[in-house]
Motif scaffolding. Structure first.
Motif: not given
Lengths: 126, 257
Positions: A19, A15-16, A12-13, A23
């Protein structure tokens, strides 16, 4: 349901990974708050007990931990605003990557203001 | 594709070089799985000769047709329209038929895996049924009420443009299977279902918006989206998937009042 076999990590880039970081920092802050509520409530037991526990925090390792805690909170706070903008601003989804770099920039600026002072307190003269 | 001459050693003959496509060796590292033979998946490498114009799908074809006929994958149109050959190429969801080998660094082995989050049946083939079940649930068809229309249902250009982006979906599942929420929570509707709901919710001719929003205003509906943007990045049609999901979320809030 048959489980899908695990393969490589999904690449993922920004954004992932933002996130994931949100978390991780969120859970870390939660555990800090848990401990924080417990040690602060000790003052109701006795001020001596409170002082004793707080005294054990005055070590370089805890000092570095505090620096990490502040970094986690600052990232979580700024990234939270970014997520709110992605949610409620109609152009938010389009500028999410730019906003992440802004978040990281603000994180660096904030830590640049905080770290020298803090590290002086932790490692400086008695 | 085998009609191209492999005369790359002849660099002096400029005339024969004109229009010729250079060839190179490429290694594909494929995650194989056959439940009839072994319960665990395994990696297998094949090296094939490919050309600058070849896509990952061409390399997979070459392996299946010339080296190992047991390699199993889906593809139908092979031109980025049917959405059959979504797979994880070098760790990212892509259509094998739209990914040129030269664009993803063929010097290193290219990893090819089945898409994540859906049960793997064999090699690169997954069970798409949970994906289509979510799609059916959002009622992907025009809903109207009242008398049967006696004339055209005219729509302005601006109204048509409102949902133009989400009409492009080909249901390849690249977005849904790139979503970290979907990997761990198979009940989540997933980006593709929400994109197709968006296509009707924002269609001025459709009257089923309230019903669709009701379906998606669920614990496993749009609120599960954590805006990781993997879906937007994975979509082979360039749909701004996360933006569409956010618009559905906002419609849910604004239309409730």
């Amino acid at each position: 349901m048959p489980t899908a076999p695990a393969g490589t990590l999904y690449r993922g880039r920004e954004g992932m990974w933002s996130w994931v970081a949100h978390r991780v920092t969120g859970v870390s802050i939660f555990f800090f708050l848990l401990v924080h509520v417990l040690d602060t409530s000790l003052v109701r037991v006795s001020p001596e007990a409170y002082n004793a526990v707080i005294g054990t925090y005055q070590t370089p390792i805890m000092g570095l931990g505090e620096a990490g805690l502040v970094a986690a909170i600052v990232f979580h706070a700024f990234n939270g605003l970014r997520i709110a903008l992605v949610d409620f601003w109609s152009e938010g989804a389009r500028y999410q990557r730019v906003m992440l770099w802004v978040v990281l920039g603000l994180l660096v600026v904030t830590m640049a203001g905080f770290l020298p002072r803090h590290l002086m307190n932790v490692f400086g003269a008695e | 594709m085998t009609a191209v001459l492999e005369n790359s050693t002849d660099t002096s003959g400029s005339e024969s070089q004109a229009g010729a496509v250079s060839s190179f060796q490429v290694t594909l590292k494929i995650r194989r799985y056959n439940p009839e033979v072994a319960s665990e998946p395994y990696w297998e490498e094949h090296t094939v000769t490919a050309h600058g114009t070849d896509r990952v799908l061409d390399a997979l074809h070459k392996i299946k047709w010339e080296l190992d006929g047991s390699l199993t994958f889906r593809r139908s149109c092979a031109h980025g329209v049917c959405g059959s050959d979504a797979m994880r190429i070098n760790g990212r969801n892509r259509l094998a038929c739209k990914t040129l080998l030269k664009d993803i660094n063929p010097d290193k082995p290219i990893t090819v895996e089945a898409i994540k989050g859906l049960p793997v049946l064999k090699d690169l083939v997954v069970d798409m049924e949970p994906f289509f079940a979510s799609y059916r649930e959002i009622m992907p068809f025009l809903i109207t009420s009242g008398n049967e229309p006696s004339r055209e249902n005219i729509q302005s250009q601006a109204d048509r443009d409102r949902f133009d982006d989400t009409t492009k979906c080909i249901l390849c599942a690249a977005c849904t299977s790139s979503c970290p929420v979907f990997w761990t929570d198979g009940q989540y509707f997933g980006p593709a279902a929400i994109v197709n709901a968006h296509r009707f919710i924002f269609d001025s001719r459709d009257q089923g918006g309230t019903q669709r929003l009701e379906v998606l205003n669920d614990k496993e509906g749009v609120w599960r989206c954590r805006t990781t943007f993997n879906c937007t990045e994975a979509c082979p049609r360039g749909i701004e998937v996360t933006k569409a999901i956010q618009e559905v979320k906002r419609a849910m809030i604004t239309r409730a009042f």
